[in-house]
Every structure is written in C-alpha cells, then in structure tokens.
Write a protein that holds these residues in place. Structure first.
Motif, PDB file in Angstrom:
ATOM      1  N   SER A  63      33.379  44.596  35.627  1.00 57.35           N
ATOM      2  CA  SER A  63      34.412  45.130  34.740  1.00 57.35           C
ATOM      3  C   SER A  63      35.809  44.937  35.326  1.00 57.35           C
ATOM      4  N   SER A  64      35.880  44.743  36.632  1.00 58.69           N
ATOM      5  CA  SER A  64      37.181  44.403  37.208  1.00 58.69           C
ATOM      6  C   SER A  64      37.489  42.922  37.001  1.00 58.69           C
ATOM      7  N   ALA A  65      36.454  42.095  37.160  1.00 59.43           N
ATOM      8  CA  ALA A  65      36.672  40.644  37.051  1.00 59.43           C
ATOM      9  C   ALA A  65      36.976  40.237  35.614  1.00 59.43           C
ATOM     10  N   VAL A  66      36.162  40.710  34.690  1.00 57.50           N
ATOM     11  CA  VAL A  66      36.350  40.296  33.294  1.00 57.50           C
ATOM     12  C   VAL A  66      37.490  41.095  32.682  1.00 57.50           C
ATOM     13  N   GLY A  67      38.432  40.396  32.113  1.00 54.59           N
ATOM     14  CA  GLY A  67      39.566  41.092  31.516  1.00 54.59           C
ATOM     15  C   GLY A  67      40.430  40.101  30.784  1.00 54.59           C
ATOM     16  N   LEU A  68      41.727  40.369  30.784  1.00 56.47           N
ATOM     17  CA  LEU A  68      42.645  39.456  30.108  1.00 56.47           C
ATOM     18  C   LEU A  68      42.623  38.081  30.750  1.00 56.47           C
ATOM     19  N   GLY A  69      42.206  38.045  32.021  1.00 56.94           N
ATOM     20  CA  GLY A  69      42.123  36.753  32.701  1.00 56.94           C
ATOM     21  C   GLY A  69      41.229  35.779  31.950  1.00 56.94           C
ATOM     22  N   ASN A  70      40.113  36.277  31.416  1.00 52.76           N
ATOM     23  CA  ASN A  70      39.196  35.384  30.691  1.00 52.76           C
ATOM     24  C   ASN A  70      39.699  35.074  29.297  1.00 52.76           C
ATOM     25  N   ILE A  93      42.365  49.308  35.422  1.00 53.00           N
ATOM     26  CA  ILE A  93      41.975  50.478  36.216  1.00 53.00           C
ATOM     27  C   ILE A  93      41.612  50.069  37.648  1.00 53.00           C
ATOM     28  N   SER A  94      40.954  48.909  37.769  1.00 54.03           N
ATOM     29  CA  SER A  94      40.546  48.496  39.110  1.00 54.03           C
ATOM     30  C   SER A  94      41.772  48.194  39.972  1.00 54.03           C
ATOM     31  N   LEU A  95      42.849  47.778  39.337  1.00 51.64           N
ATOM     32  CA  LEU A  95      44.094  47.552  40.078  1.00 51.64           C
ATOM     33  C   LEU A  95      44.759  48.879  40.424  1.00 51.64           C
ATOM     34  N   LEU A  96      44.798  49.778  39.446  1.00 53.08           N
ATOM     35  CA  LEU A  96      45.404  51.087  39.706  1.00 53.08           C
ATOM     36  C   LEU A  96      44.657  51.807  40.824  1.00 53.08           C
ATOM     37  N   PHE A  99      41.437  33.044  41.969  1.00 57.34           N
ATOM     38  CA  PHE A  99      41.666  34.333  42.636  1.00 57.34           C
ATOM     39  C   PHE A  99      41.876  35.444  41.620  1.00 57.34           C
ATOM     40  N   PHE A 100      42.748  35.151  40.661  1.00 59.66           N
ATOM     41  CA  PHE A 100      43.071  36.142  39.634  1.00 59.66           C
ATOM     42  C   PHE A 100      41.806  36.584  38.913  1.00 59.66           C
ATOM     43  N   LYS A 101      40.996  35.593  38.534  1.00 62.69           N
ATOM     44  CA  LYS A 101      39.795  35.884  37.773  1.00 62.69           C
ATOM     45  C   LYS A 101      38.831  36.778  38.545  1.00 62.69           C
ATOM     46  N   LEU A 102      38.607  36.452  39.810  1.00 63.09           N
ATOM     47  CA  LEU A 102      37.627  37.220  40.587  1.00 63.09           C
ATOM     48  C   LEU A 102      38.232  38.487  41.196  1.00 63.09           C
ATOM     49  N   SER A 103      39.472  38.784  40.808  1.00 61.38           N
ATOM     50  CA  SER A 103      40.147  39.996  41.301  1.00 61.38           C
ATOM     51  C   SER A 103      40.261  40.038  42.816  1.00 61.38           C
ATOM     52  N   VAL A 104      40.468  38.895  43.452  1.00 61.48           N
ATOM     53  CA  VAL A 104      40.614  38.937  44.905  1.00 61.48           C
ATOM     54  C   VAL A 104      42.063  38.699  45.329  1.00 61.48           C
ATOM     55  N   GLY A 105      42.384  39.175  46.524  1.00 60.79           N
ATOM     56  CA  GLY A 105      43.733  39.019  47.056  1.00 60.79           C
ATOM     57  C   GLY A 105      44.585  40.254  46.843  1.00 60.79           C
ATOM     58  N   THR A 106      44.146  41.139  45.955  1.00 61.36           N
ATOM     59  CA  THR A 106      44.916  42.349  45.673  1.00 61.36           C
ATOM     60  C   THR A 106      44.320  43.573  46.370  1.00 61.36           C
ATOM     61  N   GLY A 107      43.204  43.368  47.047  1.00 60.30           N
ATOM     62  CA  GLY A 107      42.543  44.516  47.673  1.00 60.30           C
ATOM     63  C   GLY A 107      41.605  45.232  46.714  1.00 60.30           C
ATOM     64  N   THR A 108      41.530  44.749  45.478  1.00 60.26           N
ATOM     65  CA  THR A 108      40.670  45.408  44.497  1.00 60.26           C
ATOM     66  C   THR A 108      39.210  45.376  44.935  1.00 60.26           C
ATOM     67  N   MET A 109      38.770  44.206  45.380  1.00 67.32           N
ATOM     68  CA  MET A 109      37.361  44.107  45.728  1.00 67.32           C
ATOM     69  C   MET A 109      37.070  44.725  47.092  1.00 67.32           C
ATOM     70  N   PHE A 139      53.136  42.753  34.956  1.00 63.91           N
ATOM     71  CA  PHE A 139      53.020  41.933  33.736  1.00 63.91           C
ATOM     72  C   PHE A 139      51.682  42.129  33.018  1.00 63.91           C
ATOM     73  N   TYR A 140      50.634  42.469  33.767  1.00 59.92           N
ATOM     74  CA  TYR A 140      49.318  42.655  33.134  1.00 59.92           C
ATOM     75  C   TYR A 140      49.388  43.773  32.092  1.00 59.92           C
ATOM     76  N   THR A 141      50.069  44.863  32.446  1.00 62.15           N
ATOM     77  CA  THR A 141      50.136  46.004  31.531  1.00 62.15           C
ATOM     78  C   THR A 141      50.912  45.666  30.255  1.00 62.15           C
TER      79      THR A 141
HETATM   80  N1  PHE Z   1      40.301  39.761  37.099  1.00 62.29           N
HETATM   81  C1  PHE Z   1      41.105  40.460  36.153  1.00 62.29           C
HETATM   82  C2  PHE Z   1      41.145  39.682  34.862  1.00 62.29           C
HETATM   83  O1  PHE Z   1      40.676  38.600  34.787  1.00 62.29           O
HETATM   84  C3  PHE Z   1      42.513  40.664  36.644  1.00 62.29           C
HETATM   85  C4  PHE Z   1      42.579  41.279  37.994  1.00 62.29           C
HETATM   86  C5  PHE Z   1      43.139  40.587  39.047  1.00 62.29           C
HETATM   87  C6  PHE Z   1      42.078  42.548  38.216  1.00 62.29           C
HETATM   88  C7  PHE Z   1      43.205  41.111  40.316  1.00 62.29           C
HETATM   89  C8  PHE Z   1      42.129  43.099  39.491  1.00 62.29           C
HETATM   90  C9  PHE Z   1      42.693  42.380  40.526  1.00 62.29           C
HETATM   91  O2  PHE Z   1      41.657  40.125  33.886  1.00 62.29           O
END
Ligand code: PHE
Length: 450
Positions: free
Chosen positions: A20-27, A321-324, A224-234, A103-105
């Motif tokens: 649920s963190s990975a799948v989002g607006l990125g896809n 939420i996973s970013l917050l 990176f963006f897609k897999l939510s890595v680099g932000t500390g989320t994972m 920008f995501y919000t």
């Molecule tokens: N992976 C999320 C998306 O594709 C965006 C995201 C990036 C979430 C980095 C958390 C950390 O929408």
C-alpha cells in the motif's frame, strides 16, 4: 512520551501494508506520464532493469536496516553506523520525504476533487476539450488547489492519529484487488477505441534511438519513487515487520505486484491517448485528461468513474500515509514530540510550503510562471526528489548495507538467523548490492550531470 512500538500483525499484513506504500499515484499518475515523456517501450524496458538491479536491492537494504534496528529512519542509521557520511542518509531521507509530500499531496488533492466531480456527473459525455478544461480549472484555481491539498494532508494525518494498526491495516486489506480489476476494465475499453493499436505499439515496440542518459536517470528515479525507497519509508515500515518475515520474498512480491499495476495503468491510458489524438508527452495532466474520456465511452461509465477515482484516492492516501509516518515516528522518537502533536505540526508545514507546489502544478496556476532554475516549484520538488535525493540516498543506503554494516547483522536479517535456508539467494543479492547496484547508480548519476 515515546509510545510503545507496534508491529504488523502477520505476514499478510506486512505484505499488504508495504504494497500500500508502493502502489499509489506513482503507478496511476506518474508512470504513464513519465513513460509518455520518455518515448514509451524503450523507457519501460530500462525502468524494469532499474527495478530489478537497483530498486529491489535498495528496498531489501531498507528492510534490513528497519527490522534490524526497529527505529525511525534517523535513529536506525545512527544505530548501524557512526560514520558521518552515512548519518546523512537520515537527513536526506527527511528532506526527501518533505519534498515529495509537497507535490504528492497536490496530486492527491486533484484526485479527491475528481471523486466529487465524478459523483456529480461532470464527466458524463465529456469531449476532449471539456476534459482538459475540467483539469485546468481543478489544478489552476488558486483557492481550490490549496484547499484540496489541505484536505488531502488532513485526511492522512487523521488516519495516522488512529495509530499504525488501526489506521493502515484496515484500509489495505480489501481495496487493492478492486482497483486492479477496474484498471483491467479500463484497459479493455481503451483497447476497443478506434486507433488504439498505436498506443499498444508505443508500449511494446522499443525505439532505443531516442534513449539518452537523461531517460535512464528518469527510469532510475521512477524505480526508487515507485518502490518507496530513499525516503526512509521502507526503513520505517521494515521496523514494524515480524521477525519471521522473509525480506527477500516480500520485496519480490511487492515489486512484481507494483509493476503489474503500473503496466495496467499504461495499458489503460496509452491506447486512449493515441485514439483521441492526444500528446503522450503532455505531462502531469495526462491521467486527468484521458480517464474521464475513457469512462464516457463505457456503458455504466458514470458509476465506474466514481469507483475508479475513489479507489485511486485511497491508494494515493495510503502511499501518502507511509510518507507521513516517516516524519511522525522521527518526531516522536528523535525529537520526543508526541504523535498527535507531530501530526499537527507536519500538516501545517506541508500545507504551507506545499502550497507553492499547489499553485504551480498547472502552468496556468498563480505561480505557474514563477521559475527557479527554469522550473516551477512543483517541478522543482519533483526533480529534487526523483533525480537527486532518491538516487543519492539509494546509493548511500546500498553502500552502507553492502560494505559497512556488520556482515552477520545483514546475513541474519536476510536469512532470519539462518532459518530460511536461502543462503544462495542471499549471497547473490549481496553481490548485486556490492558490485552492480552502486556502480549503476554512480554511472547514471554522474553521466547525466557531467
Ligand atoms: N511509491 C509511492 C507511489 O508510487 C510514492 C512514495 C514514494 C511513497 C516514496 C512513499 C515513499 O505512489
């Protein structure tokens, strides 16, 4: 003050929460428009290579750091190393998280507003022109874009105040499959439109002649963006993992499922883009300009458009939420600020600075022509995240785990203290972490800036 740390309740929950963190607006929003901008099939191939050789190894590294330390991103890194250059991982992660949220919000806000537009039937029988007008009024309006962004952040904050379990787990369980089914329905409809085969060709017939290093950097950033890595989320989510979770298996499942959703979104959007004679490279408005048109061509399109935007907004909300969560746990554990207060402080920060992005998400917006280094605020935050913070942090994380972290610590995490009998896979992975992923990142990064 410091709240007791929670854990995800089971293996399935671990997987779903991570997904649920990975799948989002990125896809649904970013993958199609970045693919469109970078020429289609060839970009997708490079993207897939980046996911396997770089994205997944970094993802697994983050899981190792998170579960091995059970701390917030900053605390986790400090536990593993006291080398200054690696401590910056925590700092970059926090900066990346904020910039991404700014920008995501905004886009989450656009999607929320589209739920209401779908509800009142604004998309019934729309033409190409009307669809693009609707997008323009949504994203260029000064007050509306800021308000929708605020609503988005506030919804995320509210869910978080309920706590990790109550907030994240309940939402995740049932929604993902429905979204996937709807994407399949959209793809089918899109494929029946006249001239749609051009769109399919765009997605599967690679033209490598247009690939330059900038395209590769975009693919890397997207991975990176897609897999939510680099932000500390994972790292943060990894810190809630159960001890018996197989990190490599979870990462593989997440990456595969996530990629399928992106490809489905591409298959839903590009045939329609070509059928309607739109520009595949038209940028962030692509999703919002095409999807209403696809639904207007479908029997029952009205109801389906409501469900589509509702589910997209839920997927986007969970990624947000996973970013917050990264920020809240950091505030809680490092700055000793209690959860609720941390949520409120962050809602305020994100709405205030993020409004710069909200006002420039559309070139016709109030700040749409205010350029810094030739970029709008919206694009600048995006560029900072995808092309600087995430690749740099991904590089540092993989270097830390591949070379500098305690070898037994890494091995124990990968094999669950030897109970998994997966030494071969673990060793292959460590090889990629040491010799392939970091080299690829450095080459792409340096080449595109020099
Ligand atoms: N992976 C999320 C998306 O594709 C965006 C995201 C990036 C979430 C980095 C958390 C950390 O929408």
């Amino acid at each position: 003050m410091e709240s007791k740390r929670e854990k995800f309740s089971s293996g399935l929950t671990v997987f779903l929460a991570t997904l649920s963190s990975a799948v989002g607006l990125g896809n649904i929003w970013m993958f199609p428009y970045v693919t469109g901008k970078n020429g289609g099939a060839a970009f997708i191939i490079i993207y897939l290579i980046c996911v396997v050789l770089v994205g997944m190894p970094v993802l697994i590294s983050e899981f190792i750091i998170g579960r091995g330390t059970r701390k917030n991103v900053y605390g986790a890194i400090s536990t593993i190393t006291n080398k200054k250059k690696f401590k910056s991982i925590g700092v970059i992660a926090i900066l990346a998280t904020y910039s991404l949220l700014f920008f995501y919000t905004v886009v989450v806000g656009w999607v929320y507003s589209y739920v209401f537009k779908a509800l009142v039937g604004s998309f019934k029988g729309v033409t190409l022109e009307q669809a693009s007008n609707i997008f323009n009024t949504t994203s260029a309006g000064a007050i509306s874009s800021i308000i929708w962004q605020f609503i988005a952040v506030a919804v995320g904050g509210a869910i978080l105040v309920l706590g990790v379990k109550g907030g994240i787990e309940k939402l995740t369980k049932t929604l993902m499959p429905v979204l996937v089914i709807l994407l399949v329905v959209c793809a089918f409809t899109s494929l029946t439109l006249p001239g749609s085969m051009e769109g399919v060709k765009f997605l599967i017939k690679p033209d490598f002649s247009k690939v330059h290093i900038g395209v590769v950097l975009s693919a890397l950033g997207l991975a990176f963006f897609k897999l939510s890595v680099g932000t500390g989320t994972m790292i943060t989510y990894g810190s809630y993992y159960t001890d018996d979770n197989n990190l490599i298996a979870t990462a593989s499942k997440v990456a595969i499922s996530d990629t399928i959703v992106s490809l489905l979104a591409g298959l839903a959007i590009f045939p329609a883009v070509f059928s309607f004679g739109m520009e595949p490279s038209s940028g962030p408005g692509l999703l919002f300009n095409t999807v209403p048109l696809i639904f207007s061509k479908m029997p029952g399109g009205w109801i389906l458009s409501i469900i589509f935007f509702l589910l997209t907004s839920m997927a986007a909300t969970m990624a947000m939420i996973s970013l917050l969560e990264v920020l809240i746990v950091f505030f809680n554990e490092e700055l000793k600020i209690e959860r609720k207060k941390a949520v409120i402080i962050n809602i305020i920060i994100i709405t205030i600075i993020g409004s710069l992005a909200a006002l420039s998400g559309n070139p016709n917006g109030v700040l749409g022509n205010k350029l810094i280094f030739g970029k709008t605020f919206f694009d600048l935050f995006d560029l900072l995240v995808s092309k600087v913070f995430l690749p740099v942090n991904g590089f540092l994380i993989i270097l830390l785990v591949g070379y500098f972290a305690n070898k037994k610590f890494v091995n124990d995490q990968l094999t669950n203290n030897g109970t998994l009998n997966n030494e071969k896979i673990a060793n292959a992975l460590i090889f990629i972490m040491k010799y392939i992923a970091p080299v690829l990142i450095v080459v792409v990064f340096l080449k595109s800036f020099i």
